[in-house]
Design an enzyme around this catalytic site. Sequence first.
Site, short mmCIF file in Angstrom:
data_model
loop_
_atom_site.label_atom_id
_atom_site.label_comp_id
_atom_site.label_asym_id
_atom_site.label_seq_id
_atom_site.Cartn_x
_atom_site.Cartn_y
_atom_site.Cartn_z
N ASP A 67 0.84 -1.19 0.00
CA ASP A 67 0.00 0.00 0.00
C ASP A 67 0.88 1.25 0.00
OD1 ASP A 67 -2.72 1.13 0.20
OD2 ASP A 67 -3.16 -0.75 1.22
N GLU A 127 -6.62 3.98 -6.19
CA GLU A 127 -7.96 4.15 -5.65
C GLU A 127 -8.47 5.52 -6.10
OE1 GLU A 127 -10.07 3.86 -1.27
OE2 GLU A 127 -8.26 5.08 -1.46
N HIS A 182 -11.15 -4.16 1.64
CA HIS A 182 -11.08 -3.88 3.08
C HIS A 182 -11.94 -2.69 3.49
CE1 HIS A 182 -8.43 -0.93 1.36
NE2 HIS A 182 -8.36 -0.29 2.51
N ASP A 183 -12.39 -1.88 2.53
CA ASP A 183 -13.20 -0.70 2.80
C ASP A 183 -14.68 -0.91 2.49
OD1 ASP A 183 -11.36 1.07 3.86
OD2 ASP A 183 -10.76 1.88 1.91
N ASP A 239 -3.34 4.68 -2.34
CA ASP A 239 -4.49 5.06 -1.53
C ASP A 239 -4.87 6.53 -1.72
OD1 ASP A 239 -6.27 4.45 0.93
OD2 ASP A 239 -5.15 6.22 1.57
#
Length: 566
Positions: free
Chosen positions: A98, A257, A328-329, A200
């Site tokens: 990440d 993202e 994960h979100d 991210d």
Amino acid sequence: MKRTWWHDKVAYQIYPKSFYDTNDDGIGDIRGIIEKLDYLKMLGIDIIWVSPIYQSPFVDQGYDISDYYAIDPAFGTMNDLEELLEETKKRDMYLIMDLVVNHCSNQHEWFQKALKDPEGEYGQYFYLRKGKEGHPPSGNYRSYFGGSVWEPIEGTEYYYFHAFAKEQPDLNWTNPKVRKEIYRMINWWLEKGVAGFRIDAIINIKKDLDFPDMEPDGKDGLVSYTKFVESVEGVEEMLQELKQQTFAKYDAFTIAELFNEQKAVKEYIGAEGCFSTIFDFGPHLLTLGEHGWYDAKPVDFKEWRKTIFEGQLKCGDIGFEANIIENHDEPRGVNTYLPPHAQNDAGKKMLATVAIMLRGLPFLYQGQEIGMENCRMESVEEYNDINTKDQYQLARSMGLSEEEALLCCYRLSRDNARTPMQWSEEKNAGFTKGVPWLRVNPNYHRINIESQIRSEDSLFSYYKELIALRKSAKYQEVLTYGEIVPEALKDTELLEDHSDRDVIAFSRRGDGKKILIAANFGTDEVCLSLKNIQKITVLVSNMKEVFYQGGELRLRSCEAVVLEII
């Protein structure tokens, strides 16, 4: 489209804290990932994205980084990480990490120095502004996690800017020193052998430095920060510099993202784009309420189908997007995109069929391959996620009862995807012998990897079959590079119009082949009229027998098929 090394791969996201615990402290670790690499290889995974394992206070589960060059002791050591890199390479797999560079932790050395001297060098690493008569500076934006984006610095007249939690101050990307530090860090990791990054919240790095007030959209006098982000132009210039100074030098794989769709896809992906690929978040956006979880509606099948096809077609021959049903979100995809009657094994296989056969990079999230489901919590105290707690309080403030607010959390909480991986029927689902950091979903006795690996009829085995088909010598070309043709929105070359039914159908065409994928999300059996067909070959089916006769394909409720058409 320029072909590249990752196009025919299958990716998998690991949330390390919940993956596998080897030292019995209740938290997953790097050694747990190493131990399970052969499992991932058996499934057919090539690229592994590991969510943040950097040093962090974990206010936002590691997305608040206090040292970009250090591994948090909760996960292990740098030696463990280097061993993980070696072991993935032995298996011809690729590890991506990440990259969280819109913001850092308020415990980061840079921010601590900025607090001590807001007007000094490190004060310029962030967005520090003087307040106005005891009130925040201009920019009446509501942070992603609720409340104002401006936080006062105690003992001073200054405020600092944070798009996310107050413990996550935004980095000032207009400062060349900040960019230089970020590029140096990224290249350090690429030199270490990381194959790339999932990036991210990167769209947030560009700011209008005047921070103009905007029309409020809530009783708090604030406006969603998303509207400010969408009003800012020129982020692509920053992203191209980021690419040229780092990723392009290493042929690194990058997946970003990004949520704002007002820009052309070609700005972001393809040979000239800023990144290798981006996630298709179109389906996820259908789950959002206008004001929060409390007014979110269930996903409508026809809107979902339309959104899937729009996401597929907008890429054209520019490049690939990454197809996901959860991460994960987000809550678990089987609870989100399957209607209640289809939340069973057949329905889960049906959803898997659609996800894996789409054009683009298939991206699985841990537990998806066994159909892990949302987890009911008995109280808000059982949740760990900062966003869930905020949405719970918002729901209560809007008049929802405790039971109703908890139902919102059950449907939409990020913790649904963060419950520990269900490896076996042993205590704590075989995740840990200690006390798990987050509640284990009690359905692990029914849904676990150990039992599914033993069964040829399991969802795990079905995912293996779908992935193997994508990679097979005979069909890899068409299922990787073949165009996608929606067959469910109009009368087409292959199928008569059935857009009024709860059916999704599309074909993949190329390499002299036509592959038809069709799935019945409705409760009733449907018959699809195929046109000009000489022969069909069943490649994959989630039911034991496929009914096709006289040009009619009969699909039972929750049935999905992959057919080669001649």
